[in-house]
Write a protein that holds these residues in place. Structure first.
Motif, PDB file in Angstrom:
ATOM      1  N   VAL A  55      11.768  29.253  18.347  1.00  0.00           N
ATOM      2  CA  VAL A  55      11.563  30.450  18.253  1.00  0.00           C
ATOM      3  C   VAL A  55      10.067  30.840  17.422  1.00  0.00           C
ATOM      4  N   THR A  56       9.770  31.497  17.008  1.00  0.00           N
ATOM      5  CA  THR A  56       8.033  31.823  16.710  1.00  0.00           C
ATOM      6  C   THR A  56       8.808  32.301  15.051  1.00  0.00           C
ATOM      7  N   VAL A  57       7.517  32.469  14.115  1.00  0.00           N
ATOM      8  CA  VAL A  57       7.878  32.491  13.154  1.00  0.00           C
ATOM      9  C   VAL A  57       6.653  33.050  11.858  1.00  0.00           C
ATOM     10  N   LEU A  58       6.882  34.119  11.869  1.00  0.00           N
ATOM     11  CA  LEU A  58       6.257  34.751  10.849  1.00  0.00           C
ATOM     12  C   LEU A  58       6.539  35.092  10.028  1.00  0.00           C
ATOM     13  N   ILE A  59       4.997  34.997   8.574  1.00  0.00           N
ATOM     14  CA  ILE A  59       5.612  34.839   7.328  1.00  0.00           C
ATOM     15  C   ILE A  59       4.519  35.768   6.649  1.00  0.00           C
ATOM     16  N   VAL A  60       4.753  37.202   6.154  1.00  0.00           N
ATOM     17  CA  VAL A  60       3.310  37.706   5.623  1.00  0.00           C
ATOM     18  C   VAL A  60       3.810  37.841   4.006  1.00  0.00           C
ATOM     19  N   ASP A  61       2.578  37.810   3.606  1.00  0.00           N
ATOM     20  CA  ASP A  61       3.157  37.684   2.385  1.00  0.00           C
ATOM     21  C   ASP A  61       1.808  38.178   1.311  1.00  0.00           C
ATOM     22  N   LEU A  62       2.019  38.969   0.721  1.00  0.00           N
ATOM     23  CA  LEU A  62       0.494  39.829  -0.357  1.00  0.00           C
ATOM     24  C   LEU A  62      -0.129  38.678  -1.468  1.00  0.00           C
ATOM     25  N   ARG A  63      -1.018  38.915  -0.815  1.00  0.00           N
ATOM     26  CA  ARG A  63      -2.185  38.169  -1.589  1.00  0.00           C
ATOM     27  C   ARG A  63      -2.614  37.994  -3.399  1.00  0.00           C
ATOM     28  N   GLY A  64      -2.504  37.791  -4.255  1.00  0.00           N
ATOM     29  CA  GLY A  64      -2.365  37.376  -5.785  1.00  0.00           C
ATOM     30  C   GLY A  64      -1.627  38.286  -5.555  1.00  0.00           C
ATOM     31  N   PHE A  65      -0.827  38.801  -5.912  1.00  0.00           N
ATOM     32  CA  PHE A  65       0.174  39.868  -6.063  1.00  0.00           C
ATOM     33  C   PHE A  65       1.025  39.284  -7.943  1.00  0.00           C
ATOM     34  N   SER A  66       1.364  37.699  -8.069  1.00  0.00           N
ATOM     35  CA  SER A  66       1.547  37.299  -9.170  1.00  0.00           C
ATOM     36  C   SER A  66       0.977  38.160 -10.425  1.00  0.00           C
ATOM     37  N   SER A  67      -0.627  37.484 -10.016  1.00  0.00           N
ATOM     38  CA  SER A  67      -1.138  37.966 -10.995  1.00  0.00           C
ATOM     39  C   SER A  67      -1.527  39.368 -11.295  1.00  0.00           C
ATOM     40  N   LEU A  68      -1.836  40.438 -10.409  1.00  0.00           N
ATOM     41  CA  LEU A  68      -1.458  41.697 -10.131  1.00  0.00           C
ATOM     42  C   LEU A  68      -0.167  41.934 -11.233  1.00  0.00           C
ATOM     43  N   ALA A  69       0.917  41.529 -10.711  1.00  0.00           N
ATOM     44  CA  ALA A  69       2.369  41.908 -11.810  1.00  0.00           C
ATOM     45  C   ALA A  69       2.180  41.373 -13.087  1.00  0.00           C
TER      46      ALA A  69
END
Length: 360
Positions: A55-69
């Motif tokens: 399979v192909t695994v794709l992971i998309v994640d927001l950069r720096g969201f923890s600090s933004l939160a």
């Protein structure tokens, strides 16, 4: 109930829906129906027994969201996350993918499972490029609503994993497990804002139908030797889909001499030990620093923007090491900031503006 029965229930539901609409359903809608069927039937006896699958695994994640939160209200966070999840999910389905799970501020998707397909890698690559295109529209809408910019990093890896339903009888989850899934997460963790990073497996399988930019050779936890990661710029072939460039170097850059006290970041954990250095030049989106410590390419640091920046705001910033060269008995390293829209990032922008234009 026999595990094969669970799989039959899913396929029966999908086929019944297909039949009701005349038996002709585009691939993307079929993928969405399959996803819905699995969701409706969980928790249930096993949908399918775990088995090896390429399979192909794709992971998309927001950069720096923890600090933004830390600085945004709950309403603002929901306003940021809702369109992101909606559009990422729609694009995964549009390319025949399966939403494996939500990861806080990210999404993991499978291409080639639950149903095998020959072009799972190409579909994942097209999906990734269009995800980054969608981020441009998301940020345009954020600007209209007075919300901060957000940027995504994407990692893709192709390999053999175990896919199927895992867990006890009262709560089973269809997912993929294995070293190649873990490696996909590591690839994603090294991606910068707006980037699509490919593992060597994915690159070698797709190199005739993609354009790549920077290559990074680095040591990754869980791998014996160094690995090479590739930045995808475009998918070519019958259609060309470009990854929009998030330019980190177009903003003005000023010469400074500021102390830097930072912590290394391992995965999501900020390590306790403090290291010292100095910032030599600074822009809205990055900096050049001299450190006593040599850092591997793409490693991440965390530091606090404080009164040294002579602004009325302060906060944390995360930065990724891009290039390193020895200078005397120190190391000169260029960094790209991986967080935006935070108070720390705003403090840097104000400080640069103050030095350039004499205004806060």
């Amino acid at each position: 109930m026999d595990s094969s029965v669970g799989s039959d229930r899913v396929m029966s539901m999908v086929q019944a829906l297909v039949t009701r609409v005349g038996g002709v359903v585009p691939p993307q809608e079929y993928a969405a129906l399959t996803q819905l069927a699995y969701n409706l039937l969980e928790p249930a006896p096993p949908v399918s027994p775990p088995s090896p699958r390429l399979v192909t695994v794709l992971i998309v994640d927001l950069r720096g969201f923890s600090s933004l939160a830390e600085t945004c209200s709950s309403a603002a966070l929901i306003g940021l996350l809702t369109p992101f999840f909606e559009q990422m999910t729609a694009l995964i389905h549009a390319h025949g993918g399966f939403v494996d799970k939500f990861l806080g501020d990210g999404v993991m998707a499978l291409f080639g499972a639950p149903h095998a397909c020959d072009d799972h890698l190409r579909q994942a690559l097209l999906c990734a490029a269009r995800m980054q295109q969608a981020m441009v529209g998301i940020n345009a809408n954020n600007a209209r609503l007075g919300l901060p910019e957000v940027h995504a990093g994407i990692g893709i890896n192709t390999g053999e994993v175990m896919v199927g339903s895992f867990g006890p009888d009262d709560h089973r989850e269809y997912t993929a497990i294995g070293d190649e899934v873990n490696f996909a997460a590591r690839v994603e963790s090294f991606s910068l804002r707006g980037q699509v990073l490919l593992s060597e497996n994915s690159y070698l399988a797709a190199r005739d139908s993609i354009e790549v930019g920077a290559m990074r050779r680095l040591q990754v936890k869980g791998r014996r030797g160094p690995v090479t990661l590739y930045e995808m710029l475009a998918v070519t072939g019958s259609e060309r889909v470009e990854v929009p460039r998030v330019e980190l170097r177009n903003s003005p850059r000023v010469e400074v001499e500021l102390p830097l006290h930072f912590h290394r970041v391992d995965g999501k954990e900020v390590l306790q030990e403090t290291h010292a250095g100095s910032i030599r030049n600074l822009s809205y989106d990055g900096m050049l620093a001299q450190l006593e410590l040599e850092l591997p390419t793409l490693s991440e640091i965390n530091f606090r923007v404080n009164s040294d920046f002579a602004t009325d705001v302060s906060g944390e910033l995360y930065a990724r090491a891009l290039h390193t060269r020895p200078v005397a008995n120190r190391f000169e390293i260029s960094f790209a900031f991986t967080t935006s829209g935070t108070t720390g990032h705003e403090a840097v922008r104000r400080y640069v503006d103050q030095l350039l234009w004499g205004r806060p």
